[in-house]
Design a protein around this motif. Structure first.
Motif, PDB file in Angstrom:
ATOM      1  N   LYS A 127       0.852  -1.184   0.000  1.00 34.44           N
ATOM      2  CA  LYS A 127       0.000   0.000   0.000  1.00 34.44           C
ATOM      3  C   LYS A 127       0.886   1.231   0.000  1.00 34.44           C
ATOM      4  O   LYS A 127       1.775   1.363   0.841  1.00 34.44           O
ATOM      5  CB  LYS A 127      -0.915   0.034   1.222  1.00 34.44           C
ATOM      6  CG  LYS A 127      -1.837   1.246   1.199  1.00 34.44           C
ATOM      7  CD  LYS A 127      -2.770   1.280   2.388  1.00 34.44           C
ATOM      8  CE  LYS A 127      -3.642   2.522   2.294  1.00 34.44           C
ATOM      9  NZ  LYS A 127      -4.424   2.719   3.511  1.00 34.44           N
ATOM     10  N   VAL A 128       0.626   2.111  -0.969  1.00 28.29           N
ATOM     11  CA  VAL A 128       1.392   3.356  -1.083  1.00 28.29           C
ATOM     12  C   VAL A 128       0.420   4.531  -1.138  1.00 28.29           C
ATOM     13  O   VAL A 128      -0.751   4.357  -1.489  1.00 28.29           O
ATOM     14  CB  VAL A 128       2.319   3.350  -2.323  1.00 28.29           C
ATOM     15  CG1 VAL A 128       3.354   2.232  -2.226  1.00 28.29           C
ATOM     16  CG2 VAL A 128       1.535   3.245  -3.617  1.00 28.29           C
ATOM     17  N   VAL A 129       0.919   5.690  -0.776  1.00 29.12           N
ATOM     18  CA  VAL A 129       0.128   6.919  -0.870  1.00 29.12           C
ATOM     19  C   VAL A 129       0.884   7.903  -1.753  1.00 29.12           C
ATOM     20  O   VAL A 129       2.108   7.859  -1.845  1.00 29.12           O
ATOM     21  CB  VAL A 129      -0.167   7.530   0.519  1.00 29.12           C
ATOM     22  CG1 VAL A 129      -1.107   6.642   1.305  1.00 29.12           C
ATOM     23  CG2 VAL A 129       1.105   7.778   1.307  1.00 29.12           C
ATOM     24  N   SER A 130       0.136   8.789  -2.398  1.00 27.79           N
ATOM     25  CA  SER A 130       0.747   9.747  -3.315  1.00 27.79           C
ATOM     26  C   SER A 130       0.032  11.081  -3.226  1.00 27.79           C
ATOM     27  O   SER A 130      -1.162  11.140  -2.916  1.00 27.79           O
ATOM     28  CB  SER A 130       0.678   9.212  -4.750  1.00 27.79           C
ATOM     29  OG  SER A 130       1.391  10.054  -5.629  1.00 27.79           O
ATOM     30  N   ASP A 131       0.776  12.140  -3.499  1.00 27.03           N
ATOM     31  CA  ASP A 131       0.203  13.476  -3.522  1.00 27.03           C
ATOM     32  C   ASP A 131       1.182  14.406  -4.229  1.00 27.03           C
ATOM     33  O   ASP A 131       2.280  14.000  -4.606  1.00 27.03           O
ATOM     34  CB  ASP A 131      -0.077  13.979  -2.105  1.00 27.03           C
ATOM     35  CG  ASP A 131      -1.185  15.030  -2.059  1.00 27.03           C
ATOM     36  OD1 ASP A 131      -1.689  15.435  -3.130  1.00 27.03           O
ATOM     37  OD2 ASP A 131      -1.540  15.466  -0.952  1.00 27.03           O
ATOM     38  N   ILE A 132       0.751  15.656  -4.358  1.00 25.72           N
ATOM     39  CA  ILE A 132       1.554  16.704  -5.004  1.00 25.72           C
ATOM     40  C   ILE A 132       1.668  17.870  -4.042  1.00 25.72           C
ATOM     41  O   ILE A 132       0.712  18.208  -3.345  1.00 25.72           O
ATOM     42  CB  ILE A 132       0.877  17.203  -6.291  1.00 25.72           C
ATOM     43  CG1 ILE A 132       0.650  16.066  -7.274  1.00 25.72           C
ATOM     44  CG2 ILE A 132       1.703  18.316  -6.943  1.00 25.72           C
ATOM     45  CD1 ILE A 132      -0.223  16.451  -8.458  1.00 25.72           C
ATOM     46  N   THR A 133       2.841  18.496  -4.017  1.00 24.79           N
ATOM     47  CA  THR A 133       3.009  19.751  -3.284  1.00 24.79           C
ATOM     48  C   THR A 133       3.680  20.745  -4.208  1.00 24.79           C
ATOM     49  O   THR A 133       4.264  20.375  -5.231  1.00 24.79           O
ATOM     50  CB  THR A 133       3.816  19.551  -1.982  1.00 24.79           C
ATOM     51  OG1 THR A 133       3.658  20.698  -1.147  1.00 24.79           O
ATOM     52  CG2 THR A 133       5.290  19.304  -2.254  1.00 24.79           C
ATOM     53  N   GLU A 134       3.598  22.016  -3.843  1.00 24.04           N
ATOM     54  CA  GLU A 134       4.243  23.041  -4.672  1.00 24.04           C
ATOM     55  C   GLU A 134       5.260  23.821  -3.850  1.00 24.04           C
ATOM     56  O   GLU A 134       5.109  23.973  -2.640  1.00 24.04           O
ATOM     57  CB  GLU A 134       3.217  23.987  -5.284  1.00 24.04           C
ATOM     58  CG  GLU A 134       2.496  24.874  -4.313  1.00 24.04           C
ATOM     59  CD  GLU A 134       1.510  25.818  -4.996  1.00 24.04           C
ATOM     60  OE1 GLU A 134       1.546  27.016  -4.685  1.00 24.04           O
ATOM     61  OE2 GLU A 134       0.705  25.353  -5.814  1.00 24.04           O
ATOM     62  N   ILE A 135       6.289  24.284  -4.553  1.00 27.02           N
ATOM     63  CA  ILE A 135       7.357  25.062  -3.941  1.00 27.02           C
ATOM     64  C   ILE A 135       7.584  26.281  -4.822  1.00 27.02           C
ATOM     65  O   ILE A 135       7.807  26.142  -6.026  1.00 27.02           O
ATOM     66  CB  ILE A 135       8.663  24.238  -3.849  1.00 27.02           C
ATOM     67  CG1 ILE A 135       8.416  22.921  -3.096  1.00 27.02           C
ATOM     68  CG2 ILE A 135       9.765  25.055  -3.194  1.00 27.02           C
ATOM     69  CD1 ILE A 135       9.504  21.887  -3.298  1.00 27.02           C
ATOM     70  N   GLN A 136       7.550  27.455  -4.218  1.00 23.93           N
ATOM     71  CA  GLN A 136       7.787  28.684  -4.980  1.00 23.93           C
ATOM     72  C   GLN A 136       9.282  28.859  -5.217  1.00 23.93           C
ATOM     73  O   GLN A 136      10.075  28.782  -4.285  1.00 23.93           O
ATOM     74  CB  GLN A 136       7.223  29.895  -4.223  1.00 23.93           C
ATOM     75  CG  GLN A 136       7.306  31.181  -5.011  1.00 23.93           C
ATOM     76  CD  GLN A 136       6.479  31.140  -6.290  1.00 23.93           C
ATOM     77  OE1 GLN A 136       5.312  30.780  -6.279  1.00 23.93           O
ATOM     78  NE2 GLN A 136       7.089  31.509  -7.398  1.00 23.93           N
ATOM     79  N   CYS A 137       9.665  29.083  -6.462  1.00 23.54           N
ATOM     80  CA  CYS A 137      11.063  29.289  -6.849  1.00 23.54           C
ATOM     81  C   CYS A 137      11.176  30.631  -7.570  1.00 23.54           C
ATOM     82  O   CYS A 137      10.161  31.254  -7.905  1.00 23.54           O
ATOM     83  CB  CYS A 137      11.527  28.165  -7.775  1.00 23.54           C
ATOM     84  SG  CYS A 137      11.337  26.517  -7.054  1.00 23.54           S
ATOM     85  N   SER A 138      12.396  31.067  -7.844  1.00 20.56           N
ATOM     86  CA  SER A 138      12.592  32.364  -8.505  1.00 20.56           C
ATOM     87  C   SER A 138      12.040  32.387  -9.926  1.00 20.56           C
ATOM     88  O   SER A 138      11.607  33.427 -10.414  1.00 20.56           O
ATOM     89  CB  SER A 138      14.079  32.742  -8.524  1.00 20.56           C
ATOM     90  OG  SER A 138      14.811  31.813  -9.310  1.00 20.56           O
ATOM     91  N   ASP A 139      12.023  31.238 -10.594  1.00 19.34           N
ATOM     92  CA  ASP A 139      11.530  31.164 -11.972  1.00 19.34           C
ATOM     93  C   ASP A 139      10.157  30.494 -12.068  1.00 19.34           C
ATOM     94  O   ASP A 139       9.788  29.960 -13.099  1.00 19.34           O
ATOM     95  CB  ASP A 139      12.547  30.465 -12.875  1.00 19.34           C
ATOM     96  CG  ASP A 139      13.016  29.123 -12.342  1.00 19.34           C
ATOM     97  OD1 ASP A 139      12.686  28.772 -11.186  1.00 19.34           O
ATOM     98  OD2 ASP A 139      13.729  28.415 -13.079  1.00 19.34           O
TER      99      ASP A 139
END
Length: 177
Positions: free
Chosen positions: A6-18
């Motif tokens: 059993k695995v879990v998955s998701d997405i996160t965001e990171i603000q970068c200069s570009d």
């Protein structure tokens, strides 16, 4: 109770200069190990499909019957994502509407990544390529060196290796008794 079931998955965001960097990861519920990771400048379904393809490259036929849990984001409900899971005989599982706690382990990992590493630097002054490098290095540290309390203190990949070795040893002993 065993790796790769059993695995879990998701997405996160990171603000970068570009611009924003989107991180898609797959975590094994057995030991907390990050098994696959993809990053891109968008959060389209292809980002999530990349993590499944990485899993296939790494674990091959072990995907058969593996439960892939996620939230109900459009990436995970897309025809393409569902098709790639079906192609590898994996089982899709999604949280109920408004049930954010179902994916808490993945959310917790992203919180740990940000708290222990990314919030210690100003990613808004770094390029996506620089932040990607930081994330890859952190995953390596997390899987192989970081103390993980639910694994009796062992890092996730070390714990899995020890568990698999112990299981094989016990099976060998049982056959020879």
């Amino acid at each position: 109770d065993v790796p790769l079931k059993k695995v879990v998955s998701d997405i996160t965001e990171i603000q970068c200069s570009d611009g924003k960097l989107y991180v898609s990861a797959v975590l094994d519920c057995f030991n907390g190990e990050i098994l696959a990771l993809a990053m891109d400048d968008n959060m389209k379904k292809e980002l999530c499909v990349k993590t499944i393809e990485q899993m296939k490259e790494q674990y091959g036929k072990q995907l058969k019957g593996m439960i892939f849990h996620s939230d109900r984001g459009s990436q995970y409900t897309s025809r393409e994502y569902r098709a790639v899971l079906a192609k590898y005989d994996a089982v899709q599982s999604m949280s109920g509407v408004g049930r954010c706690y179902d994916n808490a382990r993945m959310e917790s990992f992203f919180a740990t990544l940000k708290k222990e590493k990314l919030y210690q630097m100003d990613t808004r002054t770094m390029t996506r390529a620089e932040v990607k490098s930081v994330v890859y290095r952190y995953i390596h540290y997390y899987n192989l060196r970081r103390i993980y309390s639910t694994n009796d203190g062992w890092p996730p990949a070390v714990y899995r290796h020890m568990s698999v070795s112990y299981t094989h040893l016990r099976a060998h002993e049982t056959r020879h008794d």
